[in-house]
Each structure stands twice: as structure tokens, then as C-alpha cells.
Design a protein around this motif. Structure first.
Motif, PDB file in Angstrom:
ATOM      1  N   ILE A  64      55.466  31.393  49.958  1.00  0.00           N
ATOM      2  CA  ILE A  64      54.085  31.402  49.686  1.00  0.00           C
ATOM      3  C   ILE A  64      53.794  30.992  48.126  1.00  0.00           C
ATOM      4  CG2 ILE A  64      53.964  33.683  49.543  1.00  0.00           C
ATOM      5  CD1 ILE A  64      50.878  33.740  50.280  1.00  0.00           C
TER       6      ILE A  64
ATOM      7  N   VAL B  60      50.715  29.520  45.386  1.00  0.00           N
ATOM      8  CA  VAL B  60      49.255  28.949  44.821  1.00  0.00           C
ATOM      9  C   VAL B  60      49.668  28.196  43.493  1.00  0.00           C
ATOM     10  CG1 VAL B  60      46.995  29.815  44.121  1.00  0.00           C
ATOM     11  CG2 VAL B  60      48.084  30.699  46.365  1.00  0.00           C
TER      12      VAL B  60
ATOM     13  N   GLY C  61      45.299  34.206  41.089  1.00  0.00           N
ATOM     14  CA  GLY C  61      44.195  35.338  40.779  1.00  0.00           C
ATOM     15  C   GLY C  61      43.019  35.160  41.157  1.00  0.00           C
TER      16      GLY C  61
ATOM     17  N   GLY D  55      42.293  34.928  44.607  1.00  0.00           N
ATOM     18  CA  GLY D  55      42.092  35.676  45.951  1.00  0.00           C
ATOM     19  C   GLY D  55      42.562  34.652  46.901  1.00  0.00           C
TER      20      GLY D  55
ATOM     21  N   GLY E 118      46.013  33.734  47.161  1.00  0.00           N
ATOM     22  CA  GLY E 118      47.042  34.187  47.920  1.00  0.00           C
ATOM     23  C   GLY E 118      46.808  35.235  49.040  1.00  0.00           C
ATOM     24  N   LEU E 119      45.979  36.265  48.673  1.00  0.00           N
ATOM     25  CA  LEU E 119      45.722  37.138  49.715  1.00  0.00           C
ATOM     26  C   LEU E 119      45.103  36.609  50.950  1.00  0.00           C
ATOM     27  CD1 LEU E 119      45.360  40.198  50.690  1.00  0.00           C
ATOM     28  CD2 LEU E 119      43.492  40.302  49.344  1.00  0.00           C
TER      29      LEU E 119
ATOM     30  N   ARG F 128      49.505  44.868  47.212  1.00  0.00           N
ATOM     31  CA  ARG F 128      48.078  44.815  47.019  1.00  0.00           C
ATOM     32  C   ARG F 128      47.830  44.295  48.381  1.00  0.00           C
ATOM     33  NH1 ARG F 128      43.683  44.897  48.133  1.00  0.00           N
ATOM     34  NH2 ARG F 128      42.046  44.558  47.098  1.00  0.00           N
TER      35      ARG F 128
HETATM   36  C1  COA Z   1      52.108  35.358  44.606  1.00  0.00           C
HETATM   37  C2  COA Z   1      51.044  34.411  44.603  1.00  0.00           C
HETATM   38  C3  COA Z   1      51.221  33.646  45.856  1.00  0.00           C
HETATM   39  C4  COA Z   1      49.775  35.239  44.649  1.00  0.00           C
HETATM   40  O1  COA Z   1      48.593  34.256  44.780  1.00  0.00           O
HETATM   41  P1  COA Z   1      47.312  34.474  44.072  1.00  0.00           P
HETATM   42  O2  COA Z   1      46.209  33.750  44.553  1.00  0.00           O
HETATM   43  O3  COA Z   1      47.529  34.493  42.656  1.00  0.00           O
HETATM   44  O4  COA Z   1      47.030  36.079  44.349  1.00  0.00           O
HETATM   45  P2  COA Z   1      45.414  36.669  44.725  1.00  0.00           P
HETATM   46  O5  COA Z   1      44.419  36.225  43.628  1.00  0.00           O
HETATM   47  O6  COA Z   1      45.229  36.520  46.267  1.00  0.00           O
HETATM   48  O7  COA Z   1      45.940  38.290  44.427  1.00  0.00           O
HETATM   49  C5  COA Z   1      45.704  39.232  45.631  1.00  0.00           C
HETATM   50  C6  COA Z   1      45.868  40.534  44.967  1.00  0.00           C
HETATM   51  O8  COA Z   1      47.156  40.857  44.371  1.00  0.00           O
HETATM   52  C7  COA Z   1      46.970  41.248  42.994  1.00  0.00           C
HETATM   53  N1  COA Z   1      47.891  40.661  42.193  1.00  0.00           N
HETATM   54  C8  COA Z   1      48.406  39.383  42.126  1.00  0.00           C
HETATM   55  N2  COA Z   1      49.357  39.173  41.111  1.00  0.00           N
HETATM   56  C9  COA Z   1      49.441  40.395  40.485  1.00  0.00           C
HETATM   57  C10 COA Z   1      50.035  40.751  39.495  1.00  0.00           C
HETATM   58  N3  COA Z   1      50.828  40.196  38.684  1.00  0.00           N
HETATM   59  N4  COA Z   1      50.134  42.234  39.035  1.00  0.00           N
HETATM   60  C11 COA Z   1      49.244  43.012  39.726  1.00  0.00           C
HETATM   61  N5  COA Z   1      48.535  42.680  41.001  1.00  0.00           N
HETATM   62  C12 COA Z   1      48.386  41.219  41.310  1.00  0.00           C
HETATM   63  C13 COA Z   1      45.673  40.602  42.758  1.00  0.00           C
HETATM   64  O9  COA Z   1      45.271  41.405  41.460  1.00  0.00           O
HETATM   65  C14 COA Z   1      44.900  40.812  43.870  1.00  0.00           C
HETATM   66  O10 COA Z   1      44.411  42.296  44.087  1.00  0.00           O
HETATM   67  P3  COA Z   1      42.703  42.440  43.614  1.00  0.00           P
HETATM   68  O11 COA Z   1      42.119  41.854  44.856  1.00  0.00           O
HETATM   69  O12 COA Z   1      42.747  43.962  43.790  1.00  0.00           O
HETATM   70  O13 COA Z   1      42.495  41.861  42.690  1.00  0.00           O
HETATM   71  C15 COA Z   1      51.001  33.619  43.562  1.00  0.00           C
HETATM   72  O14 COA Z   1      50.861  34.131  42.306  1.00  0.00           O
HETATM   73  C16 COA Z   1      52.123  32.427  43.399  1.00  0.00           C
HETATM   74  O15 COA Z   1      52.046  31.505  43.828  1.00  0.00           O
HETATM   75  N6  COA Z   1      53.189  33.030  42.507  1.00  0.00           N
HETATM   76  C17 COA Z   1      54.351  32.201  42.394  1.00  0.00           C
HETATM   77  C18 COA Z   1      55.221  31.984  43.611  1.00  0.00           C
HETATM   78  C19 COA Z   1      55.671  33.309  44.044  1.00  0.00           C
HETATM   79  O16 COA Z   1      56.215  34.171  43.464  1.00  0.00           O
HETATM   80  N7  COA Z   1      55.489  33.456  45.354  1.00  0.00           N
HETATM   81  C20 COA Z   1      56.167  34.563  46.241  1.00  0.00           C
HETATM   82  C21 COA Z   1      57.374  34.687  46.441  1.00  0.00           C
HETATM   83  S1  COA Z   1      58.004  33.515  47.695  1.00  0.00           S
END
Ligand code: COA
Length: 221
Positions: free
Chosen positions: A140, A142, A148, A150, A152-153, A190
Motif C-alpha cells: 500500500i 500513498v 496524512g 486519510g 491510506g485509511l 490506527r
Molecule cells: C502508510 C501510508 C500508506 C499511510 O497513508 P496515509 O494516507 O499517509 O495515511 P492516513 O492519512 O490515512 O492516516 C491514517 C491514520 O494513521 C495515522 N498515521 C499515519 N501515519 C502515522 C504516523 N507516522 N504516526 C502516527 N500515526 C500515523 C494517521 O494519523 C491517521 O490517524 P488519524 O485519523 O487519527 O489522524 C503512507 O504513509 C505511505 O504510503 N507510506 C510509505 C509506504 C509504506 O510504508 N507503505 C506501507 C508498507 S507496505
């Protein structure tokens, strides 16, 4: 599995799961606006109610954009991405999942007929071999410009809804225990996933496996 799924990312949707009946024209207009803003180096912000994504299955021609996205998200270096062609390529040659048990890759659809626009979200999940209805959330990502907010969720909830419809029992995620993946682990916390296993030195010496799972169906009594 439907050919195209609309997901409007709002606070309400995140709380409830996903899905609205917003007209496609509205979704595309919002998407175009958001891309224009994102393209001007918008400072990182908390999630906003206007971000909209249209998710669809991966199709022919998407792979270069997927490779760009996972590199931008820091998952792989450009040199590491060719393996994705082997993993995801068959999905583009056979549109849609191979029956209800097939591996699935969804991407956001820019919905912009005027030309290619970079993808900003990808998710890939597949059935876990030799298990009873267990699926693995394999990848996954983004784009950093949209993290940040929403997305990913909402992607995770989309996957869960799809798999629940296919009768899946459990969704598993494997990640790393290193400091580099602390934010990924926080993300799955989360999302409501349980940390069910920690296996020392799994990936390599000093790099532990952290296994998360979430039930998609009640336990059989
Ligand atoms: C992991 C990933 C998919 C999350 O997507 P995103 O769109 O940034 O996440 P969201 O905005 O939907 O966050 C959902 C919840 O997780 C929490 N969260 C996300 N990153 C966080 C962090 N670093 N620390 C604490 N909480 C975190 C958010 O605060 C949110 O909670 P909230 O609704 O209480 O604010 C994205 O950061 C990404 O692509 N990362 C790089 C690739 C990766 O690591 N993929 C996963 C491994 S395969």
C-alpha cells in the motif's frame, strides 16, 4: 468485485468505512482541483474533507506510474521496481480479479482525459497460500504529497470491504520492526489492526517481522 469503485474520503467516510453516491462528474472536478493544488507544493496538512479518489483495478499502461509512485513513497528504489512488472503485470493482462480468489491491485484514477497524470495511491492484496480465507495486504502506498489526509485509511477500508464481500476471514499485514517502519506500524495501529506476532531477525539479522491482522468475519462458533 465491481469494475470501478468510488470512494470519497471525508471524515464521515473514514469513521464509517467508505462509499458514497457522489456523481462521477463531481468526483472528477474535485480530483482535478486537488491535483492542481498538490502540484504547487502544498505544505503538509492534516487530512481535509475535499480529497477525493476514484479507485479502479490496475490496467494495461499503469505499471510505469505505479513504479514512480512506490519510489516516491520510499518503498523501493527505482532499480528495485522491475520485479513489480512480474507481480502486477499478469493483473493488467487479465482485467479484473481472477475470480473471487484472485490477487487484486487497485489504483486511484485521475479521471483526467487530457493526458497522463501521476497515480497517487496503490494497494495490492492477495490470498495467503494454504490458509482458509486469509488474505495478505502486500503493498500500500500513498504519494507523499497526499499522505496524512486519510487516503491510506480509506484504501485499507476499501480493501476490507472488497474482501468481506468475497467471504474473506482475516486480513494480514507483514511489516518490519525497525525504526524506519515506526510510522507504518502506527498507521496499522490506527487502522485497528492487532499486533499478533513479533518474530526476531525475520527479514534479516536485526530486522524483525511484525505481523498485524484484522478479522473480516466473526469467528466461527
Ligand atoms: C502508510 C501510508 C500508506 C499511510 O497513508 P496515509 O494516507 O499517509 O495515511 P492516513 O492519512 O490515512 O492516516 C491514517 C491514520 O494513521 C495515522 N498515521 C499515519 N501515519 C502515522 C504516523 N507516522 N504516526 C502516527 N500515526 C500515523 C494517521 O494519523 C491517521 O490517524 P488519524 O485519523 O487519527 O489522524 C503512507 O504513509 C505511505 O504510503 N507510506 C510509505 C509506504 C509504506 O510504508 N507503505 C506501507 C508498507 S507496505
Amino acid at each position: 468485485m465491481p469494475g470501478t469503485t468510488l470512494v470519497t474520503i471525508t471524515d464521515h467516510v473514514i469513521d464509517s468505512g467508505f462509499s458514497t453516491a457522489t456523481p462521477v462528474s463531481d468526483l472528477r472536478a474535485a480530483r482535478g482541483f486537488w491535483r492542481a493544488v498538490a502540484g504547487t507544493a502544498l505544505p503538509h496538512q492534516p487530512r481535509g474533507p475535499t480529497l477525493t479518489a476514484v479507485l479502479r483495478p490496475l490496467r494495461d499502461g499503469d505499471l510505469p506510474a505505479v513504479r514512480d509512485l512506490v519510489v516516491a513513497a520510499g518503498m523501493f528504489t527505482a532499480e528495485e521496481t522491475p520485479f513489480l512488472d512480474d507481480v502486477l503485470g499478469p493483473l493488467t493482462r487479465t482485467p479484473g480479479p481472477k475470480g473471487v480468489d484472485g490477487p487484486t491491485c487497485l489504483v486511484d484514477d485521475p479521471g483526467d482525459p487530457s493526458g497522463p497524470v501521476p497515480l497517487t495511491a496503490v494497494v495490492y492484496y492477495r490470498p495467503e497460500e494454504a490458509t482458509d480465507r486469509v488474505w495478505d495486504l502486500t503493498m500500500i502506498a500513498v504519494h507523499p504529497t497526499e499522505q496524512g489526509r486519510g487516503s491510506g485509511l480509506a484504501l485499507v477500508r476499501q480493501v476490507e470491504a472488497d474482501l468481506s464481500g468475497r467471504g474473506a476471514r482475516l486480513l494480514a499485514v507483514r511489516t518490519s520492526g525497525t525504526g524506519q517502519y515506526a510510522s507504518t506500524r502506527a498507521f496499522y495501529d490506527r487502522c485497528g489492526y492487532d499486533r499478533v506476532a513479533h518474530v526476531p531477525d525475520w527479514w534479516t539479522e536485526g530486522d524483525d517481522l511484525v505481523l498485524f491482522t484484522r478479522r473480516l468475519a466473526p469467528r466461527d462458533e
